[in-house]
Design a protein around this motif. Sequence first.
Motif, short mmCIF file in Angstrom:
data_model
loop_
_atom_site.label_atom_id
_atom_site.label_comp_id
_atom_site.label_asym_id
_atom_site.label_seq_id
_atom_site.Cartn_x
_atom_site.Cartn_y
_atom_site.Cartn_z
N SER A 50 0.78 -1.36 -0.03
CA SER A 50 0.01 -0.04 -0.31
C SER A 50 0.94 1.24 0.04
O SER A 50 0.79 2.12 -1.08
N ILE A 51 1.59 1.49 1.19
CA ILE A 51 2.17 2.60 1.14
C ILE A 51 3.30 2.89 0.16
O ILE A 51 3.27 3.96 -0.61
N GLY A 52 4.08 1.95 -0.23
CA GLY A 52 5.02 2.09 -1.44
C GLY A 52 4.79 2.04 -2.68
O GLY A 52 5.31 2.35 -3.64
N THR A 53 3.24 1.95 -2.86
CA THR A 53 2.71 1.86 -4.26
C THR A 53 2.05 3.23 -4.49
O THR A 53 1.57 3.50 -5.33
N ALA A 54 1.62 3.95 -3.45
CA ALA A 54 0.97 5.01 -3.40
C ALA A 54 -0.43 4.88 -3.85
O ALA A 54 -1.07 5.50 -4.57
N LYS A 55 -0.87 3.62 -3.29
CA LYS A 55 -2.48 3.23 -3.56
C LYS A 55 -3.27 4.17 -3.25
O LYS A 55 -2.96 4.99 -1.90
N PRO A 56 -4.47 4.38 -3.72
CA PRO A 56 -5.48 5.09 -3.18
C PRO A 56 -5.83 4.73 -1.69
O PRO A 56 -5.74 3.53 -1.31
N SER A 57 -6.18 5.66 -0.83
CA SER A 57 -6.66 5.38 0.59
C SER A 57 -7.96 4.46 0.44
O SER A 57 -8.93 4.30 -0.47
N GLN A 58 -8.13 3.82 1.60
CA GLN A 58 -9.56 3.08 1.64
C GLN A 58 -10.69 3.91 1.52
O GLN A 58 -11.57 3.49 0.97
N LYS A 59 -10.66 5.24 1.88
CA LYS A 59 -11.74 6.16 1.78
C LYS A 59 -11.86 6.34 0.26
O LYS A 59 -13.12 6.44 -0.08
N GLU A 60 -10.75 6.68 -0.48
CA GLU A 60 -10.95 7.02 -1.90
C GLU A 60 -11.42 5.63 -2.60
O GLU A 60 -12.29 5.78 -3.73
N LEU A 61 -10.96 4.64 -2.16
CA LEU A 61 -11.37 3.25 -2.93
C LEU A 61 -12.89 2.99 -2.57
O LEU A 61 -13.65 2.22 -3.55
N GLY A 62 -13.33 3.46 -1.43
CA GLY A 62 -14.83 3.53 -1.19
C GLY A 62 -15.73 4.39 -1.95
O GLY A 62 -16.75 4.02 -2.15
N GLU A 63 -15.18 5.64 -2.01
CA GLU A 63 -15.96 6.79 -2.80
C GLU A 63 -15.95 6.71 -4.21
O GLU A 63 -16.71 6.94 -4.93
N TYR A 64 -14.82 6.05 -4.92
CA TYR A 64 -14.78 5.93 -6.39
C TYR A 64 -14.63 4.32 -6.76
O TYR A 64 -13.67 3.69 -6.09
N GLU A 65 -15.39 3.95 -7.44
CA GLU A 65 -15.30 2.72 -7.89
C GLU A 65 -13.94 2.18 -8.69
O GLU A 65 -13.78 2.87 -9.55
N HIS A 66 -13.31 1.31 -8.06
CA HIS A 66 -12.03 0.77 -8.64
C HIS A 66 -12.13 -0.69 -9.06
O HIS A 66 -12.93 -1.46 -8.41
N HIS A 67 -11.54 -0.77 -10.08
CA HIS A 67 -11.42 -2.38 -10.54
C HIS A 67 -9.74 -2.81 -10.49
O HIS A 67 -8.91 -1.67 -10.81
N LEU A 68 -9.37 -3.89 -10.41
CA LEU A 68 -7.79 -4.24 -10.38
C LEU A 68 -7.09 -3.59 -9.45
O LEU A 68 -5.90 -3.40 -9.74
N VAL A 69 -7.58 -3.46 -8.29
CA VAL A 69 -6.62 -2.99 -7.04
C VAL A 69 -6.93 -4.15 -6.00
O VAL A 69 -8.11 -4.71 -5.96
N ASP A 70 -6.03 -4.50 -5.65
CA ASP A 70 -5.96 -5.74 -4.47
C ASP A 70 -6.60 -6.83 -4.91
O ASP A 70 -7.44 -7.38 -4.41
N VAL A 71 -6.04 -7.22 -6.18
CA VAL A 71 -6.96 -8.52 -6.84
C VAL A 71 -6.12 -9.85 -6.43
O VAL A 71 -6.53 -10.91 -6.38
N VAL A 72 -4.81 -9.73 -6.19
CA VAL A 72 -4.06 -10.93 -5.80
C VAL A 72 -2.94 -10.91 -4.76
O VAL A 72 -2.61 -9.54 -4.35
#
Length: 323
Positions: A50-72
């Motif tokens: 998460s941190i080293g990838t600059a992944k969107p925050s959990q809040k952002e992932l909840g507010e904006y529909e995302h695909h292909l994040v955290d899949v494997v």
Amino acid sequence: MSSKKIIIISGPTASGKTSTSMNIYDHLLKVGLSPAIVNFDSLLFYKELSIGTAKPSQKELGEYEHHLVDVVSAKSPLNASEFLEYADKALNDLIEQGKTPIFVGGSAFYVRAFVKGMYEANPIPKELRLSIDAEYKEKGIQFIRDFLKENDLDSYNSLHENDHYRNIRAYEYFKSTGMPISLEKEKLEKNSPYDFSINRLNGYEIIHIYLDLPKDEHWKIIQSRTQDMIKSGLVNEVKDLLQNGFTGKEKPLTSIGYKETIQFINGEFSSEDEYIDRIAISTRQLAKSQRTFFKKVTPKETFHPLIDKDNIVNLVISKLKED
């Protein structure tokens, strides 16, 4: 508005792709569209990073529909063929649902695979891959190199002997298909690899937004983002991974940020400043490589991610309105 259009947001690392995608998302909602973001940044596929990838925050992932994040899991890295399966499914599902897909990321290899296709598009059977892995562990890379010298001389000559990953892939491909991977690669290269107007996407129109900014300005952003990652707990994130079954040799953990953090934990830097500088410099080198690729890609519309926010939104909406 046409439903046969795909938005792609590309650009070097730390160029504002995530914030741009969310800004576009917000404005598409305002004009009555249902957008969804599809990630093609290779490190965002992994649940544990998460941190080293600059992944969107959990809040952002909840507010904006995302695909292909955290899949494997990072213990089972996603290869390009598997990525294509995920990406194609996401695209088909979103279009069926009447949504506007926004593909976002800086991984040149993955975006080109998605748009242009790839010579390794057919997945290697699992049984064959396991058999070859056992063979490699028993006989070493020289056995594979000798095979390529006899059966795929172009690959043998173009691949460095220390690049075990690509040598093994070439060996797998020949064993799976009976054809040299170099021949398939040659076909792909002849298919205008940087011309995104000729693509495998069955009539979809691509609206390609490329983000870039002056190198000195970008360097300051890279340095700031690196500092933010450290302050956010990158070292602890990596320590937790190492304490929970990761060796540090997994391919995702050899990427920029994670590799240096493991070295820092192992005492391979003289100071924290040297560690932070190394991450920033490696990130800048990656950005240079990404720029080199994307500058060749056509067609695209190039924007400054901070100055041109309104222009980006206006262009996307006008393109979506076109018949």
